[in-house]
Scaffold this motif. Structure first.
Motif, mmCIF file in Angstrom:
data_model
loop_
_atom_site.group_PDB
_atom_site.id
_atom_site.type_symbol
_atom_site.label_atom_id
_atom_site.label_comp_id
_atom_site.label_asym_id
_atom_site.label_seq_id
_atom_site.Cartn_x
_atom_site.Cartn_y
_atom_site.Cartn_z
ATOM 1 N N ILE A 162 0.833 -1.201 0.000
ATOM 2 C CA ILE A 162 0.000 0.000 0.000
ATOM 3 C C ILE A 162 0.871 1.255 0.000
ATOM 4 C CG2 ILE A 162 -1.727 1.307 1.281
ATOM 5 C CD1 ILE A 162 -2.788 -1.242 -0.100
ATOM 6 N N GLU A 163 1.933 1.222 0.791
ATOM 7 C CA GLU A 163 2.837 2.375 0.854
ATOM 8 C C GLU A 163 3.505 2.627 -0.492
ATOM 9 O OE1 GLU A 163 6.727 3.956 3.419
ATOM 10 O OE2 GLU A 163 5.778 2.033 3.895
ATOM 11 N N ALA A 164 3.748 1.548 -1.261
ATOM 12 C CA ALA A 164 4.417 1.691 -2.548
ATOM 13 C C ALA A 164 3.489 2.182 -3.650
ATOM 14 C CB ALA A 164 5.031 0.356 -2.958
ATOM 15 N N GLY A 165 2.178 2.177 -3.377
ATOM 16 C CA GLY A 165 1.254 2.679 -4.383
ATOM 17 C C GLY A 165 0.190 1.709 -4.827
ATOM 18 N N PHE A 166 0.176 0.502 -4.277
ATOM 19 C CA PHE A 166 -0.906 -0.435 -4.599
ATOM 20 C C PHE A 166 -2.205 0.089 -4.001
ATOM 21 C CE2 PHE A 166 2.518 -3.165 -5.765
ATOM 22 C CZ PHE A 166 1.985 -4.151 -6.578
ATOM 23 N N ASP A 167 -3.309 -0.141 -4.701
ATOM 24 C CA ASP A 167 -4.605 0.345 -4.238
ATOM 25 C C ASP A 167 -5.194 -0.540 -3.147
ATOM 26 O OD1 ASP A 167 -4.702 2.462 -6.227
ATOM 27 O OD2 ASP A 167 -5.006 0.859 -7.676
ATOM 28 N N SER A 168 -4.981 -1.846 -3.270
ATOM 29 C CA SER A 168 -5.540 -2.772 -2.278
ATOM 30 C C SER A 168 -4.824 -4.113 -2.394
ATOM 31 C CB SER A 168 -7.048 -2.971 -2.506
ATOM 32 O OG SER A 168 -7.295 -3.532 -3.791
ATOM 33 N N VAL A 169 -4.979 -4.916 -1.356
ATOM 34 C CA VAL A 169 -4.427 -6.274 -1.338
ATOM 35 C C VAL A 169 -5.585 -7.238 -1.145
ATOM 36 C CG1 VAL A 169 -2.846 -7.871 -0.202
ATOM 37 C CG2 VAL A 169 -2.241 -5.433 -0.379
ATOM 38 N N ASP A 170 -5.835 -8.074 -2.134
ATOM 39 C CA ASP A 170 -6.923 -9.046 -2.025
ATOM 40 C C ASP A 170 -6.604 -10.105 -0.984
ATOM 41 O OD1 ASP A 170 -8.184 -7.640 -3.978
ATOM 42 O OD2 ASP A 170 -8.031 -9.176 -5.536
ATOM 43 N N TYR A 171 -5.365 -10.583 -1.031
ATOM 44 C CA TYR A 171 -4.933 -11.547 -0.014
ATOM 45 C C TYR A 171 -3.416 -11.616 0.016
ATOM 46 C CZ TYR A 171 -4.501 -14.821 -3.996
ATOM 47 O OH TYR A 171 -4.171 -15.414 -5.192
ATOM 48 N N ALA A 172 -2.891 -11.955 1.176
ATOM 49 C CA ALA A 172 -1.495 -12.309 1.375
ATOM 50 C C ALA A 172 -1.522 -13.456 2.373
ATOM 51 C CB ALA A 172 -0.686 -11.136 1.916
ATOM 52 N N VAL A 173 -1.257 -14.670 1.894
ATOM 53 C CA VAL A 173 -1.511 -15.873 2.678
ATOM 54 C C VAL A 173 -0.307 -16.800 2.632
ATOM 55 C CG1 VAL A 173 -3.003 -17.912 2.914
ATOM 56 C CG2 VAL A 173 -3.988 -15.729 2.197
ATOM 57 N N LEU A 174 0.058 -17.348 3.785
ATOM 58 C CA LEU A 174 0.989 -18.463 3.852
ATOM 59 C C LEU A 174 0.138 -19.725 3.830
ATOM 60 C CD1 LEU A 174 3.961 -19.425 4.289
ATOM 61 C CD2 LEU A 174 3.383 -19.589 6.726
ATOM 62 N N ALA A 175 0.393 -20.618 2.882
ATOM 63 C CA ALA A 175 -0.482 -21.772 2.704
ATOM 64 C C ALA A 175 0.318 -23.054 2.515
ATOM 65 C CB ALA A 175 -1.396 -21.568 1.496
ATOM 66 N N ASP A 176 -0.303 -24.164 2.864
ATOM 67 C CA ASP A 176 0.247 -25.475 2.549
ATOM 68 C C ASP A 176 0.359 -25.581 1.030
ATOM 69 O OD1 ASP A 176 0.493 -28.542 3.672
ATOM 70 O OD2 ASP A 176 -0.423 -28.469 1.683
ATOM 71 N N ALA A 177 1.480 -26.058 0.525
ATOM 72 C CA ALA A 177 1.740 -26.034 -0.914
ATOM 73 C C ALA A 177 0.888 -27.032 -1.689
ATOM 74 C CB ALA A 177 3.217 -26.300 -1.180
ATOM 75 N N THR A 178 0.267 -27.986 -1.009
ATOM 76 C CA THR A 178 -0.575 -28.972 -1.693
ATOM 77 C C THR A 178 -2.052 -28.659 -1.540
ATOM 78 O OG1 THR A 178 1.086 -30.704 -1.367
ATOM 79 C CG2 THR A 178 -1.153 -31.420 -1.879
ATOM 80 N N SER A 179 -2.503 -28.489 -0.294
ATOM 81 C CA SER A 179 -3.928 -28.252 -0.038
ATOM 82 C C SER A 179 -4.325 -26.795 -0.188
ATOM 83 C CB SER A 179 -4.285 -28.725 1.370
ATOM 84 O OG SER A 179 -3.690 -27.882 2.350
ATOM 85 N N LEU A 180 -3.348 -25.884 -0.103
ATOM 86 C CA LEU A 180 -3.541 -24.431 -0.116
ATOM 87 C C LEU A 180 -4.308 -23.938 1.109
ATOM 88 C CD1 LEU A 180 -4.208 -23.581 -3.876
ATOM 89 C CD2 LEU A 180 -2.049 -23.845 -2.646
ATOM 90 N N LYS A 181 -4.372 -24.746 2.142
ATOM 91 C CA LYS A 181 -4.983 -24.288 3.393
ATOM 92 C C LYS A 181 -4.036 -23.308 4.087
ATOM 93 C CE LYS A 181 -7.834 -28.381 4.236
ATOM 94 N NZ LYS A 181 -8.115 -29.517 5.154
ATOM 95 N N ALA A 182 -4.604 -22.244 4.631
ATOM 96 C CA ALA A 182 -3.805 -21.211 5.280
ATOM 97 C C ALA A 182 -3.072 -21.770 6.494
ATOM 98 C CB ALA A 182 -4.687 -20.041 5.679
ATOM 99 N N LEU A 183 -1.851 -21.308 6.692
ATOM 100 C CA LEU A 183 -1.028 -21.743 7.811
ATOM 101 C C LEU A 183 -0.757 -20.566 8.740
ATOM 102 C CD1 LEU A 183 1.660 -23.790 5.824
ATOM 103 C CD2 LEU A 183 -0.314 -24.723 7.054
ATOM 104 N N GLU A 184 -0.793 -20.823 10.031
ATOM 105 C CA GLU A 184 -0.428 -19.801 11.012
ATOM 106 C C GLU A 184 1.041 -19.878 11.360
ATOM 107 O OE1 GLU A 184 -2.975 -20.265 14.353
ATOM 108 O OE2 GLU A 184 -4.782 -19.595 13.287
ATOM 109 N N ARG A 185 1.653 -21.021 11.027
ATOM 110 C CA ARG A 185 3.078 -21.201 11.297
ATOM 111 C C ARG A 185 3.596 -22.292 10.368
ATOM 112 N NH1 ARG A 185 0.109 -23.235 15.262
ATOM 113 N NH2 ARG A 185 0.311 -21.305 16.451
ATOM 114 N N LEU A 186 4.903 -22.324 10.189
ATOM 115 C CA LEU A 186 5.514 -23.382 9.397
ATOM 116 C C LEU A 186 5.466 -24.692 10.169
ATOM 117 C CD1 LEU A 186 8.627 -21.505 7.957
ATOM 118 C CD2 LEU A 186 6.475 -22.023 6.791
ATOM 119 N N GLY A 187 5.224 -25.788 9.456
ATOM 120 C CA GLY A 187 5.072 -27.062 10.153
ATOM 121 C C GLY A 187 5.861 -28.201 9.573
#
Length: 285
Positions: free
Chosen positions: A235-260
Motif C-alpha cells: 500500500i505504501e508503494a502505491g498499490f490500491d488494495s491487497v486481495d490476499y497475502a496468505v501463507l499456505a500449505d503447498a498442496t492443499s492451499l490451506k492457510a497456515l499460522e506457522r511453518l510445520g
C-alpha cells in the motif's frame, strides 16, 4: 508448424504425430504470449518429442465484470513465436468449437479452488477445470506444462486429474514450471501491459516485499505480523488494495499460522491502477 481450428483437424494432426511414435507435450495458453509461455514450450521440448500449444481465450473463466473483451488477442504474432520455438501444432479453436450449442457440463473442483483467487472470482476455477479437461481429452498429451505463477490453478488441475483418474496426462505428468520474472523481479504476465509507467515501477515492490516476508517467516517471526507488514509495504508503494497475502500449505492451499515442516507457499494478489497482479513463492519449513 500446423494450425488447427477444428477438432477434426486437430485430431488428424495429433494422430500423425503419434503414429510416428512422438511423445506429446501440451502447453495450454490464452495467447498474448511472452517469455513465460515460451519457457513452457522449451521445457516441454526437453521432456517430449513434439509440442502441441493451445490458444483459447476461455469465456467460462471470466466473471461478468472481468476483462474478456479487453483480453489481448494476437494470434498471428503468437503463432510465429510458437513456430520459432519448434512447436509442432497449434490448436486455436473458436468458442463455438469448444462450447457448441447445448453444452451443459461443468467441472467443479472444491477445496483447492476455494479461497484465494476463488473467493474473488466465483466460478473462475470451474471454467479452468472444464476447459483444461476438454483440452486433455482433445489432445491426449503424454504430459502437460503450466506456469507456477498461477499456483492455485495448477493445484486445481492436479486435483482434477487425480480425482477423475485421468491417464493422459495423469497427475504426475502435469508439470509446474517455475515463474519467469522480469529483470526487476516482477512475474511475467499478459496483464503487465495494462500498467502505466508509474504503476509498473511501483509494481516491482511486490516480489521484493514477498522475499522480505519469507525471510522473516523462515527466521521464525510471527506469520500474521509478517503478512501485515507485507500488505503495508504494498500500500505504501502505491498499490490500491491487497486481495490476499496468505501463507499456505503447498498442496492443499490451506492457510497456515506457522511453518510445520511441510512445503509451504506465500501467495499474494494485489491491485494497482485497476490491474490485479498475482504472485507466489516457495517458503522453506
Amino acid at each position: 508448424m500446423q494450425t488447427a481450428h477444428s477438432l477434426d483437424v486437430l485430431r488428424t494432426n495429433v494422430s500423425k504425430l503419434r503414429s510416428g511414435g512422438a511423445r506429446i507435450g501440451l502447453v495450454p495458453t490464452m495467447g498474448a504470449l511472452h517469455e513465460g509461455h515460451l519457457t513452457l514450450v522449451r521445457r516441454a521440448l526437453e521432456e517430449c518429442d513434439a509440442v502441441v500449444a493451445s490458444i483459447f481465450v476461455n469465456p467460462t473463466q471470466f466473471g461478468p465484470n472481468e476483462d474478456l473483451d479487453a483480453y489481448p488477442r494476437q494470434l498471428a504474432q503468437d503463432a510465429a513465436m510458437l513456430e520459432s520455438e519448434g512447436c509442432a501444432l497449434l490448436w486455436a479453436p473458436e468458442a463455438s468449437e469448444m462450447y457448441p450449442d447445448g453444452f451443459v457440463t461443468n467441472i467443479a473442483v472444491t477445496g483447492v479452488s476455494e479461497g484465494l483467487c476463488g473467493a474473488d472470482r466465483p466460478g473462475h476455477f470451474d471454467g479452468v477445470a472444464t476447459v483444461v479437461n476438454k483440452l486433455f481429452n482433445q489432445v491426449l498429451p503424454d504430459m502437460a506444462f503450466f506456469g507456477e505463477k498461477d499456483f492455485q490453478q495448477l493445484a486445481v488441475i492436479r486435483s482434477m486429474a487425480r480425482d477423475l483418474n485421468l491417464s493422459l496426462p495423469h497427475v504426475h505428468s502435469i508439470i509446474g514450471v517455475p515463474t519467469v520474472r522480469e529483470a526487476d523481479g516482477l512475474a511475467m504476465s499478459s496483464r503487465n501491459r495494462y500498467l502505466s509507467k508509474a504503476n509498473r515501477q511501483a509494481a516491482a515492490i511486490l516480489p521484493r516485499a514477498m522475499k522480505s516476508a519469507i525471510a522473516a517467516i523462515e527466521a521464525g517471526s510471527d506469520v500474521a505480523s509478517c503478512l501485515t507488514q507485507l500488505e503495508g509495504a504494498l500500500i505504501e508503494a502505491g498499490f490500491d488494495s491487497v486481495d490476499y497475502a496468505v501463507l499456505a500449505d503447498a498442496t492443499s492451499l490451506k492457510a497456515l499460522e506457522r511453518l510445520g515442516g511441510k512445503p509451504a507457499r506465500l501467495l499474494v494478489a494485489a491491485r494497482i491502477g485497476g490491474t490485479r497482479l498475482i504472485d507466489n513463492m516457495a517458503v522453506s519449513s
